[in-house]
Scaffold this motif. Structure first.
Motif, PDB file in Angstrom:
ATOM      1  N   ILE A  26       0.849  -1.209   0.000  1.00 33.55           N
ATOM      2  CA  ILE A  26       0.000   0.000   0.000  1.00 33.55           C
ATOM      3  C   ILE A  26       0.882   1.256   0.000  1.00 33.55           C
ATOM      4  O   ILE A  26       0.692   2.163  -0.819  1.00 33.55           O
ATOM      5  CB  ILE A  26      -0.958   0.017   1.219  1.00 33.55           C
ATOM      6  N   LEU A  27       1.857   1.282   0.900  1.00 30.08           N
ATOM      7  CA  LEU A  27       2.704   2.480   1.019  1.00 30.08           C
ATOM      8  C   LEU A  27       3.474   2.744  -0.281  1.00 30.08           C
ATOM      9  O   LEU A  27       3.711   3.898  -0.645  1.00 30.08           O
ATOM     10  CB  LEU A  27       3.654   2.344   2.209  1.00 30.08           C
ATOM     11  N   SER A  28       3.818   1.680  -0.987  1.00 32.11           N
ATOM     12  CA  SER A  28       4.591   1.860  -2.225  1.00 32.11           C
ATOM     13  C   SER A  28       3.738   2.441  -3.351  1.00 32.11           C
ATOM     14  O   SER A  28       4.259   2.998  -4.311  1.00 32.11           O
ATOM     15  CB  SER A  28       5.185   0.518  -2.677  1.00 32.11           C
ATOM     16  N   ARG A  29       2.417   2.330  -3.249  1.00 32.03           N
ATOM     17  CA  ARG A  29       1.545   2.813  -4.334  1.00 32.03           C
ATOM     18  C   ARG A  29       1.177   4.290  -4.204  1.00 32.03           C
ATOM     19  O   ARG A  29       0.605   4.870  -5.119  1.00 32.03           O
ATOM     20  CB  ARG A  29       0.255   1.982  -4.372  1.00 32.03           C
ATOM     21  N   PRO A  46       4.354   9.961  -0.370  1.00 27.19           N
ATOM     22  CA  PRO A  46       4.305  10.268   1.068  1.00 27.19           C
ATOM     23  C   PRO A  46       3.335  11.382   1.456  1.00 27.19           C
ATOM     24  O   PRO A  46       2.879  11.436   2.591  1.00 27.19           O
ATOM     25  CB  PRO A  46       5.744  10.665   1.391  1.00 27.19           C
ATOM     26  N   ASP A  47       3.000  12.289   0.530  1.00 25.92           N
ATOM     27  CA  ASP A  47       2.064  13.364   0.894  1.00 25.92           C
ATOM     28  C   ASP A  47       0.608  12.989   0.602  1.00 25.92           C
ATOM     29  O   ASP A  47      -0.306  13.778   0.840  1.00 25.92           O
ATOM     30  CB  ASP A  47       2.437  14.673   0.183  1.00 25.92           C
ATOM     31  N   ASP A  48       0.367  11.793   0.115  1.00 26.34           N
ATOM     32  CA  ASP A  48      -1.007  11.349  -0.160  1.00 26.34           C
ATOM     33  C   ASP A  48      -1.696  10.964   1.151  1.00 26.34           C
ATOM     34  O   ASP A  48      -1.073  10.373   2.034  1.00 26.34           O
ATOM     35  CB  ASP A  48      -0.956  10.128  -1.096  1.00 26.34           C
ATOM     36  N   TRP A  82      -1.810   5.271   6.595  1.00 25.74           N
ATOM     37  CA  TRP A  82      -1.255   3.954   6.937  1.00 25.74           C
ATOM     38  C   TRP A  82       0.003   4.044   7.773  1.00 25.74           C
ATOM     39  O   TRP A  82       0.295   3.137   8.551  1.00 25.74           O
ATOM     40  CB  TRP A  82      -1.077   3.099   5.683  1.00 25.74           C
ATOM     41  N   THR A  83       0.698   5.162   7.667  1.00 27.49           N
ATOM     42  CA  THR A  83       1.846   5.346   8.539  1.00 27.49           C
ATOM     43  C   THR A  83       1.381   5.392   9.993  1.00 27.49           C
ATOM     44  O   THR A  83       1.993   4.805  10.875  1.00 27.49           O
ATOM     45  CB  THR A  83       2.596   6.641   8.130  1.00 27.49           C
TER      46      THR A  83
END
Ligand SMILES: [Fe+2]
Length: 153
Positions: free
Chosen positions: A118-121, A124-126, A132-133
């Motif tokens: 998920i994080l890879s898709r 970071p500003d999304d 999820w962080t």
């Protein structure tokens, strides 16, 4: 994901197992463009199901699946999501576990693999990335509780 929910049925009471499977089939219905009014799919899906007479327990599970409360806060939609009561239950834990141990193409993932995917898709500003962080450790506990209930750990 619905198949995974079948595997996780034993983590909920027998009388809740059909509800788990139904919620698994319906949980992402809010992605359908015709009903995606806010572009926040747990809220759109829950409103649609409520308006179409689905049982409250299923509506509330869809509203709160997979850390929706974290994303609602990130998107400024917390008060709208509050139309649907949040219940911290084995049922919600199992739905979350089924969703987050299944990849986008239905493949079996560990929770950490799914989080990394998920994080890879998202950048970071999304809002999804930010969500999820924050949500990762909390939702990880829901997945872990389900595994304990299944006797997997
Ligand atoms: Fe979803």
């Amino acid at each position: 994901m619905a198949e995974r929910a079948h595997e996780l049925k034993a983590a909920v009471r027998e009388e809740d197992q059909d509800t788990l499977v139904a919620a698994a089939w319906l949980h992402d219905i809010g992605y359908a463009p015709e009903i995606g009014h806010t572009q926040f799919h747990p809220l759109d899906g829950a409103r649609y199901l409520r308006d179409n007479g689905w049982p409250e327990v299923i509506v509330n599970l869809v509203a709160h699946h997979s850390g929706a409360r974290f994303e609602a806060a990130e998107r400024g939609l917390a008060s709208e999501l509050a139309e649907f009561p949040f219940e911290d239950s084995p049922l919600l834990d199992a739905l979350v576990a089924a969703d987050l141990t299944t990849g986008p193409a239905g493949q079996r993932f560990t929770y950490d693999e799914r989080m990394d995917e998920i994080l890879s898709r998202y950048s970071p500003d999304d809002p999804v990335h930010k969500t999820w962080t924050k949500a990762r450790p909390v939702i990880g506990e829901a997945v872990a509780r389900t595994q304990v209930r299944l006797g997997e750990v």
